[in-house]
Design a protein around this motif. Structure first.
Motif, PDB file in Angstrom:
ATOM      1  N   ARG A   1      -0.631 -10.737  -3.237  1.00 24.98           N
ATOM      2  CA  ARG A   1       0.801 -10.836  -2.973  1.00 24.98           C
ATOM      3  C   ARG A   1       1.594 -11.047  -4.257  1.00 24.98           C
ATOM      4  NH1 ARG A   1       3.129 -12.311   1.928  1.00 24.98           N
ATOM      5  NH2 ARG A   1       5.013 -12.328   0.658  1.00 24.98           N
ATOM      6  N   ALA A   2       1.082 -11.915  -5.134  1.00 28.93           N
ATOM      7  CA  ALA A   2       1.784 -12.195  -6.385  1.00 28.93           C
ATOM      8  C   ALA A   2       1.861 -10.953  -7.268  1.00 28.93           C
ATOM      9  CB  ALA A   2       1.097 -13.332  -7.126  1.00 28.93           C
ATOM     10  N   LEU A   3       0.783 -10.192  -7.324  1.00 28.46           N
ATOM     11  CA  LEU A   3       0.777  -8.972  -8.142  1.00 28.46           C
ATOM     12  C   LEU A   3       1.714  -7.923  -7.568  1.00 28.46           C
ATOM     13  CD1 LEU A   3      -3.057  -8.806  -8.822  1.00 28.46           C
ATOM     14  CD2 LEU A   3      -1.277  -9.424 -10.481  1.00 28.46           C
ATOM     15  N   HIS A   4       1.726  -7.808  -6.243  1.00 30.05           N
ATOM     16  CA  HIS A   4       2.666  -6.883  -5.605  1.00 30.05           C
ATOM     17  C   HIS A   4       4.105  -7.286  -5.907  1.00 30.05           C
ATOM     18  CE1 HIS A   4       4.816  -4.539  -2.603  1.00 30.05           C
ATOM     19  NE2 HIS A   4       5.407  -5.676  -2.233  1.00 30.05           N
ATOM     20  N   ASP A   5       4.417  -8.551  -5.698  1.00 33.22           N
ATOM     21  CA  ASP A   5       5.789  -9.016  -5.891  1.00 33.22           C
ATOM     22  C   ASP A   5       6.251  -8.843  -7.326  1.00 33.22           C
ATOM     23  OD1 ASP A   5       5.883  -9.679  -3.222  1.00 33.22           O
ATOM     24  OD2 ASP A   5       5.618 -11.835  -3.534  1.00 33.22           O
TER      25      ASP A   5
ATOM     26  N   ARG B   1      -1.269 -11.777   5.882  1.00 31.82           N
ATOM     27  CA  ARG B   1      -0.910 -10.366   5.740  1.00 31.82           C
ATOM     28  C   ARG B   1      -0.620 -10.043   4.276  1.00 31.82           C
ATOM     29  NH1 ARG B   1       0.859 -11.713  10.921  1.00 31.82           N
ATOM     30  NH2 ARG B   1       0.605 -10.054  12.456  1.00 31.82           N
ATOM     31  N   LEU B   2      -1.004  -8.837   3.888  1.00 33.47           N
ATOM     32  CA  LEU B   2      -0.679  -8.401   2.530  1.00 33.47           C
ATOM     33  C   LEU B   2       0.829  -8.308   2.357  1.00 33.47           C
ATOM     34  CD1 LEU B   2      -1.396  -7.303  -0.263  1.00 33.47           C
ATOM     35  CD2 LEU B   2      -1.694  -5.045   0.785  1.00 33.47           C
ATOM     36  N   PHE B   3       1.500  -7.688   3.313  1.00 32.02           N
ATOM     37  CA  PHE B   3       2.954  -7.568   3.275  1.00 32.02           C
ATOM     38  C   PHE B   3       3.514  -8.411   4.415  1.00 32.02           C
ATOM     39  CE2 PHE B   3       1.330  -3.336   1.862  1.00 32.02           C
ATOM     40  CZ  PHE B   3       1.616  -3.494   0.519  1.00 32.02           C
ATOM     41  N   ASP B   4       4.137  -9.511   4.069  1.00 32.84           N
ATOM     42  CA  ASP B   4       4.659 -10.422   5.074  1.00 32.84           C
ATOM     43  C   ASP B   4       6.105 -10.729   4.736  1.00 32.84           C
ATOM     44  OD1 ASP B   4       4.693 -12.052   7.301  1.00 32.84           O
ATOM     45  OD2 ASP B   4       2.876 -13.138   6.755  1.00 32.84           O
ATOM     46  N   MET B   5       6.723 -11.594   5.510  1.00 30.20           N
ATOM     47  CA  MET B   5       8.106 -11.980   5.265  1.00 30.20           C
ATOM     48  C   MET B   5       8.271 -12.426   3.819  1.00 30.20           C
ATOM     49  SD  MET B   5      11.030 -12.216   6.835  1.00 30.20           S
ATOM     50  CE  MET B   5      10.573 -12.306   8.566  1.00 30.20           C
ATOM     51  N   GLY B   6       9.244 -11.844   3.136  1.00 27.24           N
ATOM     52  CA  GLY B   6       9.520 -12.216   1.753  1.00 27.24           C
ATOM     53  C   GLY B   6       8.827 -11.357   0.719  1.00 27.24           C
ATOM     54  N   ALA B   7       7.980 -10.403   1.148  1.00 28.67           N
ATOM     55  CA  ALA B   7       7.330  -9.521   0.175  1.00 28.67           C
ATOM     56  C   ALA B   7       8.372  -8.676  -0.547  1.00 28.67           C
ATOM     57  CB  ALA B   7       6.321  -8.619   0.879  1.00 28.67           C
ATOM     58  N   ALA B   8       8.126  -8.391  -1.813  1.00 29.89           N
ATOM     59  CA  ALA B   8       9.067  -7.591  -2.591  1.00 29.89           C
ATOM     60  C   ALA B   8       9.187  -6.191  -1.993  1.00 29.89           C
ATOM     61  CB  ALA B   8       8.593  -7.500  -4.033  1.00 29.89           C
TER      62      ALA B   8
ATOM     63  N   THR C   1      -8.619  10.186   7.797  1.00 30.57           N
ATOM     64  CA  THR C   1      -9.020   9.470   8.994  1.00 30.57           C
ATOM     65  C   THR C   1     -10.538   9.483   9.086  1.00 30.57           C
ATOM     66  OG1 THR C   1      -6.998  10.177  10.117  1.00 30.57           O
ATOM     67  CG2 THR C   1      -8.768   9.291  11.492  1.00 30.57           C
ATOM     68  N   LEU C   2     -11.138   8.296   9.136  1.00 29.77           N
ATOM     69  CA  LEU C   2     -12.589   8.178   9.157  1.00 29.77           C
ATOM     70  C   LEU C   2     -13.111   8.234  10.591  1.00 29.77           C
ATOM     71  CD1 LEU C   2     -13.039   5.390   6.451  1.00 29.77           C
ATOM     72  CD2 LEU C   2     -12.726   7.861   6.166  1.00 29.77           C
ATOM     73  N   ASP C   3     -14.426   8.387  10.733  1.00 29.57           N
ATOM     74  CA  ASP C   3     -14.977   8.573  12.075  1.00 29.57           C
ATOM     75  C   ASP C   3     -14.877   7.315  12.939  1.00 29.57           C
ATOM     76  OD1 ASP C   3     -16.911   7.048  10.844  1.00 29.57           O
ATOM     77  OD2 ASP C   3     -18.502   8.555  10.974  1.00 29.57           O
ATOM     78  N   SER C   4     -14.606   6.160  12.315  1.00 35.04           N
ATOM     79  CA  SER C   4     -14.411   4.923  13.080  1.00 35.04           C
ATOM     80  C   SER C   4     -12.999   4.821  13.651  1.00 35.04           C
ATOM     81  CB  SER C   4     -14.643   3.712  12.169  1.00 35.04           C
ATOM     82  OG  SER C   4     -13.634   3.658  11.168  1.00 35.04           O
ATOM     83  N   GLY C   5     -12.127   5.729  13.225  1.00 37.70           N
ATOM     84  CA  GLY C   5     -10.716   5.643  13.583  1.00 37.70           C
ATOM     85  C   GLY C   5      -9.883   4.959  12.532  1.00 37.70           C
ATOM     86  N   ALA C   6     -10.535   4.428  11.498  1.00 37.11           N
ATOM     87  CA  ALA C   6      -9.800   3.802  10.397  1.00 37.11           C
ATOM     88  C   ALA C   6      -9.075   4.864   9.576  1.00 37.11           C
ATOM     89  CB  ALA C   6     -10.754   3.018   9.507  1.00 37.11           C
ATOM     90  N   LEU C   7      -7.951   4.481   9.020  1.00 36.83           N
ATOM     91  CA  LEU C   7      -7.163   5.363   8.172  1.00 36.83           C
ATOM     92  C   LEU C   7      -7.269   4.874   6.733  1.00 36.83           C
ATOM     93  CD1 LEU C   7      -5.113   7.704   7.894  1.00 36.83           C
ATOM     94  CD2 LEU C   7      -3.299   6.017   8.295  1.00 36.83           C
ATOM     95  N   HIS C   8      -7.725   5.746   5.852  1.00 35.73           N
ATOM     96  CA  HIS C   8      -7.819   5.413   4.435  1.00 35.73           C
ATOM     97  C   HIS C   8      -6.605   5.986   3.721  1.00 35.73           C
ATOM     98  CE1 HIS C   8      -9.780   6.093   0.265  1.00 35.73           C
ATOM     99  NE2 HIS C   8      -9.282   4.874   0.346  1.00 35.73           N
ATOM    100  N   LEU C   9      -5.858   5.115   3.063  1.00 37.07           N
ATOM    101  CA  LEU C   9      -4.646   5.505   2.346  1.00 37.07           C
ATOM    102  C   LEU C   9      -4.760   5.140   0.874  1.00 37.07           C
ATOM    103  CD1 LEU C   9      -1.958   4.129   4.827  1.00 37.07           C
ATOM    104  CD2 LEU C   9      -2.753   6.495   4.641  1.00 37.07           C
ATOM    105  N   ARG C  10      -4.350   6.070   0.020  1.00 36.22           N
ATOM    106  CA  ARG C  10      -4.165   5.779  -1.402  1.00 36.22           C
ATOM    107  C   ARG C  10      -2.685   5.969  -1.706  1.00 36.22           C
ATOM    108  NH1 ARG C  10      -7.009   9.608  -4.830  1.00 36.22           N
ATOM    109  NH2 ARG C  10      -6.345   8.183  -6.502  1.00 36.22           N
ATOM    110  N   LEU C  11      -2.069   4.937  -2.252  1.00 39.89           N
ATOM    111  CA  LEU C  11      -0.624   4.914  -2.450  1.00 39.89           C
ATOM    112  C   LEU C  11      -0.275   4.448  -3.855  1.00 39.89           C
ATOM    113  CD1 LEU C  11       0.098   2.965   0.851  1.00 39.89           C
ATOM    114  CD2 LEU C  11       0.574   5.393   0.531  1.00 39.89           C
ATOM    115  N   GLN C  12       0.783   5.029  -4.399  1.00 42.42           N
ATOM    116  CA  GLN C  12       1.352   4.543  -5.656  1.00 42.42           C
ATOM    117  C   GLN C  12       2.745   4.013  -5.378  1.00 42.42           C
ATOM    118  OE1 GLN C  12       1.201   7.880  -8.366  1.00 42.42           O
ATOM    119  NE2 GLN C  12      -0.763   7.228  -9.210  1.00 42.42           N
ATOM    120  N   PRO C  13       3.104   2.859  -5.950  1.00 41.60           N
ATOM    121  CA  PRO C  13       4.440   2.310  -5.702  1.00 41.60           C
ATOM    122  C   PRO C  13       5.522   3.114  -6.416  1.00 41.60           C
ATOM    123  CG  PRO C  13       3.274   0.989  -7.331  1.00 41.60           C
ATOM    124  CD  PRO C  13       2.286   2.001  -6.825  1.00 41.60           C
TER     125      PRO C  13
END
Length: 208
Positions: free
Chosen positions: A136-140, A161-168, A179-191
């Motif tokens: 959280r600190a690194l994100h903010d 939560r990674l992103f909660d109330m007050g997150a930057a 989308t993986l076979d377990s139903g999980a979604l893998h995301l790669r994101l750049q800010p």
């Protein structure tokens, strides 16, 4: 140096105790182990791919002390996750630990942002896994270069939560989704700056 956050999240954004019931019961959390029913070969391969990109690890004290007793006993040379935890340089963010016992650990004490800035002169990628407060600190502070998120099809209903109330506030550019076979979604994101429209050319993987 680039810095990445590598996280397991529930659909409602919880990152607390994905692996077992007693992993992290702080705050009275009683729903640990929510990831386990969705752990498949695809998920394991994705996580292995994360670690293959790393040159060092940056961990908060709670996550470090949770991981050490398990992973330092895994001596299989063909286990890429164990190899990463036991052999890559580890930077521990702590004001209380003075003499860490896990091999190849250096304590980063004092001001977190200054300590991370000191790492930026190094080459390669430093990875954060878990480490709620640190992440959280690194994100903010805007210090994260890439977010790698595995989002699982489960609503936990409460917890850290990674992103909660007050997150930057931040926008994101999608680099890759799968989308993986377990139903999980893998995301790669750049800010990107909050409110910026960037539709990009995010690569989609199988089952999307």
């Amino acid at each position: 140096m680039t810095l990445s956050l590598n996280m397991f999240l529930s659909l409602d954004g919880v990152m607390q105790a994905p692996g077992s019931a007693d992993e992290d019961m702080s705050g009275g959390f009683e729903r640990g182990g929510w990831l386990v029913p969705h752990m498949t070969t695809d998920v394991s391969q994705t996580v292995t791919g994360w670690f293959a990109k790393g040159d060092s690890l940056l961990l908060g004290r709670g996550t470090y002390e949770m991981l050490q007793p398990f992973w330092e006993l895994v001596t299989d040379p063909d286990d890429p996750v164990a190899y990463a935890f036991n052999h890559l340089p580890k930077y521990l963010v702590s004001s209380t630990v003075v003499s860490p016992t896990w091999h190849n650990t250096k304590v980063l004490a004092g001001d977190l942002l200054s300590a991370v800035a000191g790492l930026r002169g190094r080459r390669g990628e430093v990875q954060v896994h878990g480490s709620y407060r640190l992440a959280r600190a690194l994100h903010d502070a805007g210090l994260v270069d890439e977010y790698r998120l595995l989002v699982f099809p489960v609503v936990v209903g409460g917890g850290k939560r990674l992103f909660d109330m007050g997150a930057a506030p931040s926008g994101f550019r999608l680099i890759e989704s799968e989308t993986l076979d377990s139903g999980a979604l893998h995301l790669r994101l750049q800010p990107i700056p909050f409110g910026t429209a960037d539709h990009g050319n995010g690569r989609t993987g199988r089952n999307t």
